[in-house]
Every structure is written in C-alpha cells, then in structure tokens.
Design an enzyme around this catalytic site. Structure first.
Site, mmCIF file in Angstrom:
data_model
loop_
_atom_site.group_PDB
_atom_site.id
_atom_site.type_symbol
_atom_site.label_atom_id
_atom_site.label_comp_id
_atom_site.label_asym_id
_atom_site.label_seq_id
_atom_site.Cartn_x
_atom_site.Cartn_y
_atom_site.Cartn_z
ATOM 1 C CE LYS A 78 -106.657 -28.667 23.412
ATOM 2 N NZ LYS A 78 -107.121 -27.352 22.958
ATOM 3 N N GLY A 433 -94.807 -14.799 21.370
ATOM 4 C CA GLY A 433 -95.773 -15.483 20.520
ATOM 5 C C GLY A 433 -96.056 -16.853 21.094
#
Length: 510
Positions: A78, A433
């Site tokens: 992917k 994050g």
C-alpha cells in the site's frame, strides 16, 4: 533480582496478539511473564485490513519476516489512500506515503509549487509525489534505502487479512513463551482496599492472577470500562458515522492503494488483497437507515460478493484515560476512530510501543501511568483532528451529512491549522503524533484549499528556472515509475500466497 512482572492480556484478536508478541519479543523473560486469556466462543471485531507505514517498523522490531508474513496473510503493498468525491463530486486525490518534491528540499517545496501555479503552471500537487504516481500506475518496488533519491522518497504499508495476521502473530508469540488460556471471564476480582485488579475468575473455575492487566476485550472494555468504570469521551459530534457494513468480494485489480469514496451518508472503502477485495460502507444512521446503506454497498461492488454484509456498531471517541490503576487498555477497549486513514492498527501499535519502555515493577509508579496517558492522549487527539479535516473541508451540497460537516464547529486545534494554512501555506509540525506535514498537505490541497500566500523563501529562484525545475522533476518521476514492475508481478515474485487459501467471512474489520 526482583520477580518478573506477571502480565495478563484479556482478549486475542489483532490487539491481544500484537501486544503479546511485542512483550515477549522485546522484554527479557527476567522482566515479565505474559499470559493471554481468550475464548474462541467470543467473536472478534477485527481491525484494519489496511495499515499505515509504521506497521513495518513494528514488524521489524519484533522480528517478523516481511515476505513470510505477507504470504501468510494474503497481503499486498500500500502506497497511499485515494479519496474520491470528498472535496466535491468528481474530485480525486491521493494521500501518499511519501514526500512531495525532491528528497532534499524539505517543506519548502509546496511553497514553490504555489508560486509556480500563480505563474501559470498547470499541475496537481500529487504529480510531484513519487508514491502517488507509482500508486496511480499500479507499480511497486521496495524503496532504495539510505539514498536521497526520487526512488527513496516514499514508504509503504500493507493490505492484509487481519484475522490471518492475528493467527500469524499467535504462532510467533506462543513459540517465544506466551502462555495462552482458553476461557471466558465469569468475574473480575479486585483488591478491596486499592481497587486494583487481582485476578480473572474463568467460567471453568480457574483463576488467572497478575500484576498488570492489558484489556484487549474490544468494545466491551470489560476491565477498563466495565470493571474500573473509566468514562468515555464522545467525539461523535465531529465524527458522526456510527455504523459500518463490511463484505468481501472476488479479487479485482491489485492496486497498491486503499480507495475511500464519499457516499450519500458516509464513505465506502475498497481494499485489494491477494485472494479477495475488502469492501465496506461507514455511515451515519442520522442520515441513512441500515437497510438502505447495506443495499447501497452491495450495488457499489465492482466484483461478485463472497458473503452477505455484516454490520458493526460503534461510537467515535476514547476512554478518558487508557491506563487506570493496574490496567491498560489497548485497541477498541481504549477508543475507536473510524478507519478513514487506516489508523486502527497504528493506535494498537503505538500503545504497545509506548507501554514497553514504561513497564512498571510489581508496584506501579503513577508517574509512568501519567506519562503513558499523556502520550496516548496526544495520539488520539491528533488523529481525531486529521480525520475531522476530511469531513469539515468539503464543498459538497448534495447530501445532508456533507452540509452538516461543512458547517460544524471543530476543535480549536484543527481550526488553527486550517486557518494558518489558508493564510500562509504553513503546516505546523509536531514531534509526537502520526501525520507529518506532507499528509496534511495532501488533504488540505486535495480537498480544494489553496492558500492565499506562500513563503518568501519560494521567491529565491527566477520564475523561468523554477518552472523548468518543476517540469523536469515531474518528468523524472514518471520515468522512474515506468521502470518499476507492476504491483501484481512484484507480489508474485516476492510474497505470493498459496492460492488454496479460502476467503474468510467478513468481520467488519476496521
């Protein structure tokens, strides 16, 4: 030397077996003993047939052989996620797993691209992303490591069968010393003085004691939510979808990207695997009924369905804390954010990898617990904002859900990022994050937000030279992509699965 920490994991599935395998692989047996309790009678929700590139780091850390894992899980590669009809009907863009522009240019590239647009150059930002162009052309090669070239300016993730991934990890975990206990929990025994969990009483009568309990019981959150009473922070006002139907269909083109298509009351996913295609419809019952949503999904299939669609109910949000007393929640027991950007497995992974260096002794220092909760809060809130961005930044007026989302108030942290980009094309980076500036750039530009200004640093090159450099780099990307093998041919040579593997029934794997 002190006694090893006795860790009890409640629940298998993706979360349970990822946690078990990581703990037994990364922590010496002198520091902890790991036992996993699960019942084959309790179905698993399953998470993530599509993943984010950080999953490769996890697999490498715990000693997974990539090709072997991909064969065992019918996996494909992917390179990003394609978003169809999100900004407006007819719009299309890819959020690629890689940078825009030359590898050595950093975050100034999109400012130069904006300047070139104003100078008359006609182009989309994804034309300058190697990962996006490789995905569009269904090409794949492993990146050229440690070289700042066009061919190295991307990373990759996987599409795989989440159920088979759990089975694969269970084999590794048990080989490496994890003790598995089959059984259903009858009662959770707590210390009458501290409220800590002491043991799990199983229906068989067996008692499983531990020092630290990891709750991987899915949406039931049997330990953290039900037993310890940790509350739920509801984010459904920003992420209104509350249902998903999932259905497998026959194999289609093995494209190296996930597709997300905006629908009349949510969005539809398409995830190609070696043996089948995963499909689903994430929707809000405030804007469509369940029967209509299921029918809409079945009409949209591009290949023949292999089963009837199955439904999953959920609410976007998270537990107020993910570590309370001597219990840590991982996966759905701690929170759920819809699979729009394939973050479900990432949230499992990051919780595990934050927990490992913070593992306590027999007595838990609250400073460790507080730091874990701080780090997990950051992860959830920053992913939350990124997902909300897709809904908020739409210009559709053809369906009620899109009008609602365009008008809704959003967290101040997201408003600040949108307005800063709108005015000056600045994307605030952060250390902790998931999503880097290039990810934000893909969605902000992809959904139609063109900044009013750009950095003066983009003016250092004469206009003619700038456009010539942009054109040359765009051509170089296409040349390099043309040299790559087709994705399906690369799979055949590198990690082709046994064709006798039967398609599994859908488990609403988000």
């Amino acid at each position: 030397m002190s006694e090893p920490l006795d860790i009890v994991i409640l629940g298998g599935g993706t979360a349970g077996w990822m946690a078990a395998t990581a703990l037994v692989s990364l922590v010496p047996p002198t520091r902890c003993r790991v036992r996993l309790v699960e019942s084959e009678e309790i179905g698993i929700v399953g998470v993530g047939e599509a993943t984010f590139p950080e999953i490769k780091n996890f697999n490498d850390a715990i000693g997974v052989d990539e090709a072997e894992m991909m064969r065992a899980t019918n996996a494909a590669f992917k390179l990003g996620i394609e978003f169809v009809d999100w900004g407006f009907k007819g719009s299309r863009y890819i959020h690629p797993f890689g940078i825009h522009g030359p590898a050595n240019m950093g975050h100034i590239f999109h400012h130069r691209w904006l300047r070139a647009l104003r100078s008359g150059m006609k182009s989309d930002i994804e034309e300058f992303s190697f990962a996006a162009q490789a995905a569009r052309n269904c090409r794949f090669e492993l990146p050229e490591a440690h070289r700042p070239t066009t061919n190295s300016a991307y990373t990759y993730a996987y599409h795989f069968d989440a159920g088979l991934y759990s089975v694969y990890l269970r084999g590794l975990a048990e080989q490496r010393g994890v003790l598995r206990t089959e059984g259903k929990v009858r009662e959770v025994i707590q210390n009458p003085e501290t409220g800590d969990i002491q043991s799990l009483l199983l229906e068989s009568g067996e008692t499983v004691s531990g020092d630290l309990f990891i709750d991987c019981s899915g949406f039931r959150s049997l330990l953290l939510g039900k037993t310890l009473g940790v509350g739920w922070d509801d984010w459904s006002k920003w992420l209104p979808c509350d249902r998903a139907f999932a259905v497998p269909s026959e194999r289609d083109e093995l494209s190296p990207y996930t597709r997300s298509t905006a629908m009349e009351a949510g969005w539809r996913w398409r995830i190609p695997l070696q043996h089948r295609t995963g499909n689903g419809y994430v929707f809000s019952t405030s804007f469509i009924d369940e029967d209509e949503a299921a029918a809409s999904l079945m009409r949209s299939l591009e290949t023949k369905a292999l089963a009837e669609p199955r439904m999953l109910k959920f609410q976007a949000g998270r537990r107020v804390v993910n570590w309370e007393k001597n219990c840590v929640a991982i996966g759905l027991a701690g929170g759920f954010l819809e699979p729009l950007e394939s973050t479900s497995i990432y949230l499992i992974q990051v919780a595990i990898m934050q927990l490992v260096p913070l593992l306590p002794g027999k007595r838990i220092d609250p400073r460790l617990r507080d730091e874990f909760n701080r780090l997990i809060d950051l992860q959830y809130e920053r992913i939350r904002d990124f997902l909300i961005l897709h809904y908020k930044l739409n210009r559709r007026d053809d369906a009620e859900i899109w009008r609602y989302c365009a008008a809704m108030d959003v967290p101040d942290s997201l408003t600040r990022k949108i307005e800063l980009f709108r005015h000056s094309a600045i994307i605030e980076p952060y250390r902790e994050g998931l999503f880097p500036p290039t990810s934000w750039l893909s969605v902000l530009i992809g959904q139609g937000l063109i900044p009013e200004n750009y950095s003066p640093l983009a003016d250092t090159m004469p206009e003619e030279s700038l456009i010539a450099h942009m054109d040359a780099f765009r051509a170089e990307i296409l040349d390099r992509v043309e040299e790559m093998r087709r994705h399906d041919r690369f799979i055949d040579r590198y990690c082709a699965a046994e064709q006798s593997v039967a398609p599994v029934a859908p488990e609403a794997r988000l």
